[in-house]
Enzyme design. Structure first.
Site, PDB file in Angstrom:
ATOM      1  N   HIS A  86      11.723 -21.417  84.218  1.00 20.12           N
ATOM      2  CA  HIS A  86      13.072 -21.011  83.294  1.00 20.12           C
ATOM      3  C   HIS A  86      12.459 -20.182  81.888  1.00 20.12           C
ATOM      4  CE1 HIS A  86      15.744 -22.145  79.977  1.00 20.12           C
ATOM      5  NE2 HIS A  86      17.133 -22.518  81.010  1.00 20.12           N
ATOM      6  N   ASP A 134       7.084 -28.782  82.060  1.00 20.16           N
ATOM      7  CA  ASP A 134       8.763 -28.685  81.704  1.00 20.16           C
ATOM      8  C   ASP A 134       9.585 -29.765  82.658  1.00 20.16           C
ATOM      9  OD1 ASP A 134      11.340 -28.359  81.717  1.00 20.16           O
ATOM     10  OD2 ASP A 134      11.067 -26.119  81.968  1.00 20.16           O
ATOM     11  N   LYS A 141      20.549 -33.323  79.846  1.00 21.00           N
ATOM     12  CA  LYS A 141      20.392 -33.285  81.269  1.00 21.00           C
ATOM     13  C   LYS A 141      20.154 -34.736  81.980  1.00 21.00           C
ATOM     14  CE  LYS A 141      18.462 -28.526  81.369  1.00 21.00           C
ATOM     15  NZ  LYS A 141      19.557 -27.672  81.548  1.00 21.00           N
ATOM     16  N   CYS A 169      18.634 -18.346  83.853  1.00 19.08           N
ATOM     17  CA  CYS A 169      17.605 -18.282  82.767  1.00 19.08           C
ATOM     18  C   CYS A 169      16.110 -18.021  83.894  1.00 19.08           C
ATOM     19  CB  CYS A 169      17.464 -19.418  81.862  1.00 19.08           C
ATOM     20  SG  CYS A 169      19.049 -19.293  80.977  1.00 19.08           S
TER      21      CYS A 169
HETATM   22  N1  PMP Z   1      13.516 -25.893  81.728  1.00 25.57           N
HETATM   23  C1  PMP Z   1      14.609 -25.997  82.660  1.00 25.57           C
HETATM   24  C2  PMP Z   1      13.721 -26.189  84.089  1.00 25.57           C
HETATM   25  C3  PMP Z   1      15.927 -26.142  82.685  1.00 25.57           C
HETATM   26  O1  PMP Z   1      16.545 -26.097  83.547  1.00 25.57           O
HETATM   27  C4  PMP Z   1      16.513 -26.042  81.313  1.00 25.57           C
HETATM   28  C5  PMP Z   1      17.837 -25.930  81.187  1.00 25.57           C
HETATM   29  N2  PMP Z   1      18.502 -24.977  81.682  1.00 25.57           N
HETATM   30  C6  PMP Z   1      15.605 -25.705  80.166  1.00 25.57           C
HETATM   31  C7  PMP Z   1      14.042 -25.593  80.252  1.00 25.57           C
HETATM   32  C8  PMP Z   1      15.755 -25.652  78.933  1.00 25.57           C
HETATM   33  O2  PMP Z   1      16.481 -26.661  78.375  1.00 25.57           O
HETATM   34  P1  PMP Z   1      17.301 -26.765  77.098  1.00 25.57           P
HETATM   35  O3  PMP Z   1      18.383 -25.612  77.127  1.00 25.57           O
HETATM   36  O4  PMP Z   1      17.999 -28.138  77.023  1.00 25.57           O
HETATM   37  O5  PMP Z   1      16.216 -26.786  75.857  1.00 25.57           O
END
Ligand code: PMP
Length: 405
Positions: free
Chosen positions: A122, A197, A223, A363
Site C-alpha cells: 500500500h 504493515d 479494519k 493505493c
Molecule cells: N496498509 C494496507 C495494506 C491497507 O490496506 C491500508 C488501508 N487500505 C493501509 C495500509 C492504510 O490504512 P489507514 O488508511 O487505516 O491508515
C-alpha cells in the site's frame, strides 16, 4: 457464546439493521470493516457519558477515563501478543504508525543505506520511506511480486546485504490477499529492522508479534471492526526506547525548556496531543470481542466463501483474477479485471444493485503496474459475509458485463 460466522453474526453489526429493506451486499471490508456493537457502545458511551481528557485529570471522571485508556492499552497488547502495554503506541491508524517509524528511523540512515519495501505495498508503506530516504541519501528498493501477486522471497534473498537497514512489508496484500511469510523474511534479513504493515491481517484474529520476529507492527481500528480514527504501532521494547519522536506537543515530553526539551518514555513519547480517546476505547472493545471468537470456524467460513468467489469468477468469460488462484496462504481479498470494461464502471453498476465493491488502484500503483492494469475491482470478505453476498456479485457481474460491452 460466539455466534456462527455468516448471517447469524450480523446481529452484532448495527449496519445490517440500518440497511435492512434494501439490497446490501457489503464486500468492501478491505477498505473498512463494519463496526461491531460493543465497539460502537464503547465509543458512544465515552463520548456521551464519561468524556474527560486522559492523563492529566485528578477528578473522578478524568481518572476513570485514564483508567479506561490504560485498560485499552492492555487489551491491544493482549491482541497483538506484545511483551507489555508500554509497547503499544496509539495512533490514528496504520498510515500514522508507519510514518512514526519511518521518520523516527530517519536519523539513523546514512548515504547508500538501503530500505527494502515491496511491489505489493500500500502507498502508506512506500511513500514514508521515500520521504526519509531522499534527504539521507538512502535508497528504497522493492521486493518484486511473483506473477500470482506474492512477495518474491527468492529475490529478497538476493537483495539483502550489509547496507540493508530496514525491511518493511505488508503482512497481507490489500489487493491479492496473499499472506507474507514474515518468519522467512526475518530469517533472510536477520540484521535489518523489520517493519510489518498489519492493516489487512488484523481483522483475521489475534496476533503474536513476538513469535513473528518483527520489530514494528502497524494496524488500523476501522479494519478490525472498531471505530475510524484509531490504530496501533507496536514496537519491540528496545526498539521503541531507541526511537526518537516524530510529532511534538503536549503529553510526549518529560520537561520543556528553551534550553532543551527532554521526552517522555514510550509509548507517551509518540502520543503528542489529545489522543483519539473514544476511537481507542472502541478499538480495544473490538479487540477483546475478537479474542473471544472461534477462529477456526471463522477461517473455515472465509475459506469456503473465498473458494465460492474464486471458482465463480473463474467461470465468467472475460474475468481475470489477479492474485493466487487458491486459498493457501491467502485471505478473502479478491481483485479482478474484466476484459474491455473499466473497474469503476463494474463497481458502479454492481453498486446500483447493492453489491459494494472497490474499484481503482487500491493505493497500490506499483502492483497495478506489475499486473499491467490501470485499476481492478476488488471484493473483500469479512466474517459476517455470506454466500448470498458472493452470489449477488457472481449473478450480477455477467449481466453488468453484457450491458457495458
Ligand atoms: N496498509 C494496507 C495494506 C491497507 O490496506 C491500508 C488501508 N487500505 C493501509 C495500509 C492504510 O490504512 P489507514 O488508511 O487505516 O491508515
Amino acid at each position: 457464546m460466539s455466534l456462527a460466522p455468516g448471517r447469524p453474526l450480523r446481529a452484532r453489526f448495527p449496519i445490517f439493521a440500518a440497511m435492512s429493506g434494501q439490497p446490501f451486499h457489503y464486500l468492501d471490508n478491505g477498505a473498512t470493516g463494519q463496526i461491531v456493537d460493543v465497539a460502537a457502545d464503547a465509543l458512544l458511551g465515552f463520548e456521551t457519558r464519561s468524556r474527560a481528557n486522559v492523563k492529566r485529570g485528578v477528578y473522578g471522571l478524568a481518572d476513570a477515563a485514564t483508567v479506561a485508556f490504560d485498560k485499552a492499552r492492555a487489551s491491544m497488547a493482549a491482541f497483538l501478543g506484545a511483551g507489555s502495554s508500554e509497547e503499544i503506541v496509539f495512533t490514528s491508524g496504520t498510515t500514522m504508525a508507519l510514518n512514526i517509524v519511518a521518520h523516527g528511523l530517519a536519523g539513523e540512515l546514512r548515504p547508500g543505506d538501503r530500505i527494502v519495501s515491496s511491489v505489493l505495498e500500500h502507498h502508506s508503506n512506500i511513500v514514508p520511506w521515500q520521504l526519509v530516504a531522499g534527504p539521507a541519501g538512502a535508497v528504497v528498493r522493492a521486493i518484486p511480486a511473483t506473477g500470482e501477486g506474492r512477495l518474491d522471497l527468492d529475490a529478497l534473498a538476493a537483495m539483502v546485504d550489509e547496507r540493508t537497514r530496514i525491511v518493511s512489508v505488508t503482512h497481507v496484500s490489500n489487493v491479492t490477499g496473499a499472506v507474507s511469510d514474515i518468519a522467512r523474511i526475518r530469517a533472510l534479513a536477520p540484521d535489518a529492522i523489520l517493519v510489518v504493515d498489519g492493516a489487512q491481517r488484523a481483522p483475521h484474529g489475534p496476533l503474536d508479534v513476538q513469535a513473528m520476529g518483527c520489530d514494528f507492527y502497524a494496524l488500523s481500528s476501522h479494519k478490525m471492526f472498531g471505530p475510524t480514527g484509531a490504530g496501533v504501532l507496536w514496537g519491540r521494547g528496545e526498539r521503541l526506547d531507541a526511537l526518537p519522536p516524530f510529532l511534538g506537543g503536549g503529553e510526549m515530553i518529560r520537561r520543556v525548556s528553551f534550553d532543551g526539551t527532554s521526552y517522555a518514555r514510550p509509548p507517551h513519547r509518540f502520543e503528542a496531543g489529545t489522543p483519539p480517546i473514544g476511537p481507542v476505547l472502541g478499538m480495544a472493545a473490538a479487540a477483546r470481542w475478537l479474542m473471544q471468537q472461534d477462529w477456526s470456524a471463522w477461517a473455515a467460513h472465509e475459506k469456503r466463501l473465498g473458494e465460492r468467489l474464486l471458482n465463480g469468477l473463474a467461470a465468467i468469460d472475460g474475468v481475470r483474477v489477479h492474485g493466487p488462484q487458491g486459498l493457501q496462504e491467502r485471505l478473502g481479498i479478491v481483485a479482478f479485471e474484466v476484459d474491455g470494461v473499466h473497474a469503476h464502471d463494474v463497481c458502479q453498476m454492481l453498486g446500483d444493485r447493492g453489491v459494494c465493491l472497490r474499484g481503482g488502484h487500491h493505493c497500490a500503483q506499483p502492483l497495478m503496474e506489475r499486473f499491467d492494469v490501470a485499476a481492478t475491482a476488488r471484493a473483500s470478505l469479512a466474517p459476517y459475509s455470506d454466500a448470498d453476498d458472493v452470489d449477488a456479485l457472481l449473478q450480477g457481474l455477467p449481466e453488468v458485463i453484457g450491458r457495458l460491452r
